[in-house]
Structure formats: C-alpha cells, structure tokens
Design an enzyme around this catalytic site. Structure first.
Site, PDB file in Angstrom:
ATOM      1  CE  LYS A 119       9.876   9.534  -0.239  1.00 42.81           C
ATOM      2  NZ  LYS A 119       8.415   9.531  -0.481  1.00 42.81           N
ATOM      3  CE  LYS A 204       9.541  19.133  -1.555  1.00 46.47           C
ATOM      4  NZ  LYS A 204       8.603  18.416  -2.444  1.00 46.47           N
ATOM      5  CE  LYS A 207       2.049  16.541   1.917  1.00 44.42           C
ATOM      6  NZ  LYS A 207       2.770  16.711   0.647  1.00 44.42           N
TER       7      LYS A 207
END
Length: 339
Positions: A119, A204, A207
C-alpha cells in the site's frame, strides 16, 4: 446467551467495513464461521471498524458499512445464542491493548508487513503518503486477537503474516513480563479460501476494488450475479481443466463452483466441454447460494433495533472477556492499577 459449543477452544475473527462484503468474504470466511466454527468452539466475530480508519474514508460510509456488515454476518447464519457478534470500537480494551502491542513490537517488524509495503508503494507512486495507523495496524490486530485468549484465528492467506506477528508478540510479552497471553494459531478453510476477481483472476476479489465488474457482492441481485459470472475472464484454449497456475480464470470458476456445491474442482472440470456451460452452472449455483443470505439481510435490515440489541449484548460479553486479561497485561508491564 447460551455458549454451549466447545468451551476449550476460543475463536476470534473479523471483517473490515471498508466496502460491501463480497463472495470472497462469504466463501472464504463467513460461511465457515456460521456452518462450523460457532458450533465447535466459543467464537467471537467482530466488525473491525477501527481498522477502516487506516485509509482515507467517509465517516458516514464507515458507519453505514459497519451496520451492513454486522447485519450480513447475522444473515449468513451467525447465531447470537451460539457466538458473540460485536463492533470493535464498542470495546475499549482493543485500543488499550493495542498500545501495549506497539510497545512490544519493533519498527522493523511493522515495516516488513507485506500489506504495508504494497500500500505504501502504491501511494508513493501516486505522490501520496500513508497514515501512521497503517504501519501500526498489525499491533491493533494483535490486540484484537490476544485480548480474548484466542486459540484459533480463521483468516485468509493474506492475513496469515499478521497472525504470525501476533504469535511473536504474545511469546515476547510472556517472556518479558510473565505468562499473560494465549499464543494463537491461524486456521484456513480448505475450499475457496481465496476467491479471485472474475475480471482479474490473478487478484483476490476485494471489497475495496475500484473496478467492480469482477466482484460479486453478497447483496447483488440475481441478474447482476449472472451477468458478472457470464462475463468472467477465462483462458486460452477451449477445454475445461483445473490448472490454477496456467489457467487461473477457469480454476477460479471451478473453485467457486466447488465451494457452492461441495465438489472437488478437478473432478468438476471433467464434466464440462465448454466454458459457456461451466459459467452457466457457476452463475446458477452462486445465485442459489447467496439467495438466503440476501433474503435474511432484507428481513434484518427492517429490524434495526434487533441488530442494535445483538451488537450491544455482544459488546458487553466481549468486554467481560477482554477486560481481565487486558488489566493483567497493564499490571504486568508496570502500570499502576486504577483505583
């Protein structure tokens, strides 16, 4: 609250309200919690809303998604008579213990966390920076787990490194200050532990993806689910075979079908001679798997006072379990007990 399941083992896990819960959350974690974990052990399941603050966020959206996540956990089958469902920020012990974990961990350990490095690299490439809480987030996650004397943490592979750090911190704290914490272990569901994006099958299903065409959400309508599956990316060639490395798109569809039907992905592959037939069956299996969750969510969303009551009682129980251990940890490190 009747807690009759396996008193010898305690389980803790949670979901972040950083986006709408996905098929990956359900098949990789939540369904296992509902069908297996809450019946075999004393289980606590938490909406970890404090973790959602480590990135830029809209306060109203975090509140909305926290309620939605809690409602979906109940809709998926978590029974407040069997397990404890609560919101992280409702139990102060998480933050109290988090600071002690920061005092136990090293700067290097935090900076080696893969999620932090990934990140940070993405933000720096855009000319931005990350919040300090993203670096220290694993200490809060360790506190989440250790506060409850947790034995097992059902997590996806992407969180396994954080559980390993939690184990290290528990051992180190115990060695420095005396036996205080249970050393937990990570557990992983066998099938569909890692559901991949239907449009990017090497990533993956997440969300918080900006692109949603490959993400199936638990509250997607049936036609939306069908459309996303039928448009899923497949691989070169025409025959259907389970080869995760060479053909990730088809392997992902077979993994999803296996998770919905209880089959084996390799054997399922033998029953298909076209991608179209496979996609059609995956779409229908998914619609039927998610239908009862969507319907129950609609019922619960119409009863907000019921959900509020579940969360209030869950927080009370979680607090009663966590406070003695966290108080003991405060005393162990040399802090004066409160009068």
């Amino acid at each position: 609250m009747a807690m009759t399941a396996g008193a010898g083992t305690r389980i803790f896990s949670g979901v972040q309200p950083t986006g709408h819960l996905t098929l990956g959350n359900y098949l990789g974690a939540v369904r296992q919690w509902a069908e297996v974990d809450q019946h075999r052990a004393e289980a606590l399941f938490c909406v970890v809303d404090l973790h959602a603050l480590t990135v830029e966020h809209d306060p109203a959206r975090v509140r909305r998604l926290s309620r939605q996540a809690a409602t979906l956990l109940l809709a998926a089958g978590l029974d407040p008579e069997l397990c404890t469902v609560f919101v992280q920020s409702h139990v102060d012990e998480h933050l109290r213990l988090s600071y002690l974990m920061e005092c136990t961990a090293s700067d290097g350990e935090m900076r080696r966390m893969i999620q932090y490095k990934e990140k940070t690299a993405r933000e720096q490439a855009r000319g931005g920076s990350v919040r300090l809480s993203l670096l220290t987030y694993p200490a809060l996650m360790a506190a989440d787990i250790l506060a409850y004397g947790t034995h097992e943490v059902p997590v996806g592979e992407d969180q396994a490194q954080h559980v390993e750090l939690t184990r290290d911190l528990a051992v180190r704290f115990n060695q420095r200050y005396g036996a205080t914490f249970v050393v937990p272990k990570a557990t992983h569901p066998v099938v569909a532990a890692r559901v991949m994006d239907l449009q990017e099958p090497t990533s993956k299903m997440g969300k918080s993806h900006a692109r949603t065409a490959g993400v199936v959400y638990l509250l997607d309508e049936a036609e939306v689910v069908r459309k996303k599956v039928l448009r899923a990316v497949t691989d070169a060639g025409r025959d259907v075979a389970y080869e995760p490395e060479q053909r990730p798109g088809v392997a992902n569809l077979l993994n999803v079908l296996a998770a919905c039907t209880g089959g084996d992905p390799r054997r399922l592959a033998e029953g298909y001679d076209s991608y179209g037939a496979l996609k059609k069956d995956v779409a229908e299996a998914l619609v039927e798997t998610l239908r009862p969750v969507r319907e129950r969510h609609a019922e619960l969303a119409a009863e907000p006072s019921y959900v509020d009551g579940v969360l209030r009682r869950g927080a009370e129980r979680a607090r009663s379990l966590a406070r003695p251990r966290v108080d003991a940890a405060f005393e162990a490190v040399g802090l004066l007990p409160a009068g």
